[in-house]
Write a protein that holds these residues in place. Structure first.
Motif, PDB file in Angstrom:
ATOM      1  N   THR A  18       0.623  -1.454  -0.233  1.00 47.96           N
ATOM      2  CA  THR A  18       0.034   0.407   0.109  1.00 47.96           C
ATOM      3  C   THR A  18       0.705   1.333  -0.236  1.00 47.96           C
ATOM      4  OG1 THR A  18      -0.076   0.120   2.351  1.00 47.96           O
ATOM      5  CG2 THR A  18      -2.029  -0.916   1.443  1.00 47.96           C
ATOM      6  N   GLY A  19       1.952   1.140   0.401  1.00 42.11           N
ATOM      7  CA  GLY A  19       3.056   1.864   0.432  1.00 42.11           C
ATOM      8  C   GLY A  19       2.651   2.980   1.411  1.00 42.11           C
ATOM      9  N   LEU A  20       1.432   2.664   2.777  1.00 44.55           N
ATOM     10  CA  LEU A  20       1.678   3.196   3.905  1.00 44.55           C
ATOM     11  C   LEU A  20       2.241   3.249   4.708  1.00 44.55           C
ATOM     12  CD1 LEU A  20      -2.275   2.493   4.492  1.00 44.55           C
ATOM     13  CD2 LEU A  20      -1.667   4.716   4.179  1.00 44.55           C
ATOM     14  N   PRO A  21       2.687   4.140   6.053  1.00 42.71           N
ATOM     15  CA  PRO A  21       3.937   3.501   7.176  1.00 42.71           C
ATOM     16  C   PRO A  21       3.401   2.155   7.993  1.00 42.71           C
ATOM     17  CG  PRO A  21       2.881   5.771   6.785  1.00 42.71           C
ATOM     18  CD  PRO A  21       2.436   5.142   6.027  1.00 42.71           C
ATOM     19  N   ARG A  22       4.017   1.493   8.228  1.00 42.45           N
ATOM     20  CA  ARG A  22       4.045   0.446   8.554  1.00 42.45           C
ATOM     21  C   ARG A  22       3.430   0.614  10.321  1.00 42.45           C
ATOM     22  NH1 ARG A  22       8.644  -3.192   9.096  1.00 42.45           N
ATOM     23  NH2 ARG A  22       9.928  -1.934   9.110  1.00 42.45           N
ATOM     24  N   GLU A  23       3.399   1.356  10.721  1.00 41.11           N
ATOM     25  CA  GLU A  23       2.372   1.649  11.859  1.00 41.11           C
ATOM     26  C   GLU A  23       0.974   2.001  11.677  1.00 41.11           C
ATOM     27  OE1 GLU A  23       2.057   2.245  15.839  1.00 41.11           O
ATOM     28  OE2 GLU A  23       3.474   1.410  15.383  1.00 41.11           O
ATOM     29  N   THR A  24       1.156   2.433  11.024  1.00 38.88           N
ATOM     30  CA  THR A  24      -0.733   2.846  10.443  1.00 38.88           C
ATOM     31  C   THR A  24      -1.020   1.835  10.147  1.00 38.88           C
ATOM     32  OG1 THR A  24       0.528   5.252   8.938  1.00 38.88           O
ATOM     33  CG2 THR A  24      -1.790   4.079   8.425  1.00 38.88           C
ATOM     34  N   VAL A  25       0.182   1.045   9.471  1.00 37.18           N
ATOM     35  CA  VAL A  25      -0.352  -0.882   8.932  1.00 37.18           C
ATOM     36  C   VAL A  25      -0.989  -1.121  10.267  1.00 37.18           C
ATOM     37  CG1 VAL A  25      -0.225  -2.679   7.418  1.00 37.18           C
ATOM     38  CG2 VAL A  25       0.114  -0.342   6.315  1.00 37.18           C
ATOM     39  N   ARG A  26      -0.283  -1.054  10.887  1.00 34.19           N
ATOM     40  CA  ARG A  26      -0.284  -2.058  12.675  1.00 34.19           C
ATOM     41  C   ARG A  26      -1.836  -1.845  13.570  1.00 34.19           C
ATOM     42  NH1 ARG A  26      -0.211  -2.313  17.296  1.00 34.19           N
ATOM     43  NH2 ARG A  26       0.667   0.521  17.027  1.00 34.19           N
ATOM     44  N   ARG A  27      -1.223  -0.186  13.139  1.00 37.13           N
ATOM     45  CA  ARG A  27      -2.718   0.435  14.042  1.00 37.13           C
ATOM     46  C   ARG A  27      -4.378  -0.006  13.003  1.00 37.13           C
ATOM     47  NH1 ARG A  27      -0.888   4.471  13.943  1.00 37.13           N
ATOM     48  NH2 ARG A  27      -3.369   5.658  12.672  1.00 37.13           N
ATOM     49  N   LYS A  28      -4.227   0.255  12.107  1.00 35.47           N
ATOM     50  CA  LYS A  28      -5.604  -0.453  10.690  1.00 35.47           C
ATOM     51  C   LYS A  28      -5.728  -2.075  11.625  1.00 35.47           C
ATOM     52  CE  LYS A  28      -5.580   4.051  10.521  1.00 35.47           C
ATOM     53  NZ  LYS A  28      -6.500   4.569  10.736  1.00 35.47           N
ATOM     54  N   ILE A  29      -4.448  -2.839  10.972  1.00 33.03           N
ATOM     55  CA  ILE A  29      -4.896  -4.044  11.826  1.00 33.03           C
ATOM     56  C   ILE A  29      -5.496  -4.298  12.883  1.00 33.03           C
ATOM     57  CG2 ILE A  29      -3.799  -5.945  11.838  1.00 33.03           C
ATOM     58  CD1 ILE A  29      -1.955  -5.194   9.429  1.00 33.03           C
ATOM     59  N   GLY A  30      -4.928  -3.980  13.865  1.00 29.89           N
ATOM     60  CA  GLY A  30      -5.829  -3.580  15.325  1.00 29.89           C
ATOM     61  C   GLY A  30      -7.109  -3.376  15.087  1.00 29.89           C
ATOM     62  N   ARG A  31      -7.699  -2.751  13.895  1.00 28.99           N
ATOM     63  CA  ARG A  31      -9.100  -2.607  14.564  1.00 28.99           C
ATOM     64  C   ARG A  31      -9.919  -2.952  13.348  1.00 28.99           C
ATOM     65  NH1 ARG A  31     -13.403  -1.419  16.332  1.00 28.99           N
ATOM     66  NH2 ARG A  31     -14.588  -0.222  15.218  1.00 28.99           N
ATOM     67  N   LEU A  32      -8.658  -3.683  12.081  1.00 25.66           N
ATOM     68  CA  LEU A  32      -9.802  -5.344  11.573  1.00 25.66           C
ATOM     69  C   LEU A  32      -9.994  -6.088  12.603  1.00 25.66           C
ATOM     70  CD1 LEU A  32      -8.096  -3.951   7.888  1.00 25.66           C
ATOM     71  CD2 LEU A  32     -10.654  -4.195   8.427  1.00 25.66           C
TER      72      LEU A  32
END
Length: 154
Positions: free
Chosen positions: A82-96
């Motif tokens: 996605t080209g998104l920062p890993r920390e953003t992805v990690r946080r959003k994965i937690g929400r999913l």
């Protein structure tokens, strides 16, 4: 071409608005869920396995059976895709995970849940696919009409 572009833009905006609302007004969630789904089921797209997966999921409650048919991914591969920062992805994965759309194993492997597959598969088939096909038909008709007008001029 301009009319076709307007039709496609109208379809995309409506689709994005629906996703925005479906995912609690967080547009990154459907992007990440989509990437995880594509990683998971990407290996199945060229055979009958994807149809069998959907049919099996309707009958099976076993997470192990479900996950054994999918190719795992992780936060790093999703961030890279996605080209998104890993920390953003990690946080959003937690929400999913909290929403029940994906399952995260101890080793970090991510899987689309049977619940997400059923829910979004139903939405795609009942709402998005018919609208997409209608838009494609309208674009095709515009091209056909344009081609006919060009032939009539000649």
């Amino acid at each position: 071409m301009r009319n076709a572009a307007v039709l496609l833009a109208r379809y995309q905006v409506r689709s994005l608005r629906r996703l925005f609302e479906e995912f609690e007004r967080d547009i990154l969630l459907p992007i990440l869920l989509g990437e995880i789904a594509l990683h998971n089921i990407g290996a199945l797209e060229h055979g009958d396995e994807s149809d069998r997966l959907a049919a099996d999921e309707a009958e099976s409650d076993s997470d192990e059976v479900h996950m054994s048919r999918l190719r795992p991914c992780n936060a790093y591969s999703i961030a890279a895709a996605t080209g998104l920062p890993r920390e953003t992805v990690r946080r959003k994965i937690g929400r999913l995970v909290d929403l029940g759309w994906i399952r995260k194993q101890q080793n970090g492997h991510l899987y689309l849940t049977p619940r997400a597959l059923k829910h979004f598969g139903t939405l795609l088939c009942s709402r998005d696919l018919p609208e997409f096909l209608e838009t494609a038909d309208r674009v095709r008709n515009l091209r056909h009409d344009r081609g006919r007008a060009d032939r009539d001029k000649a």
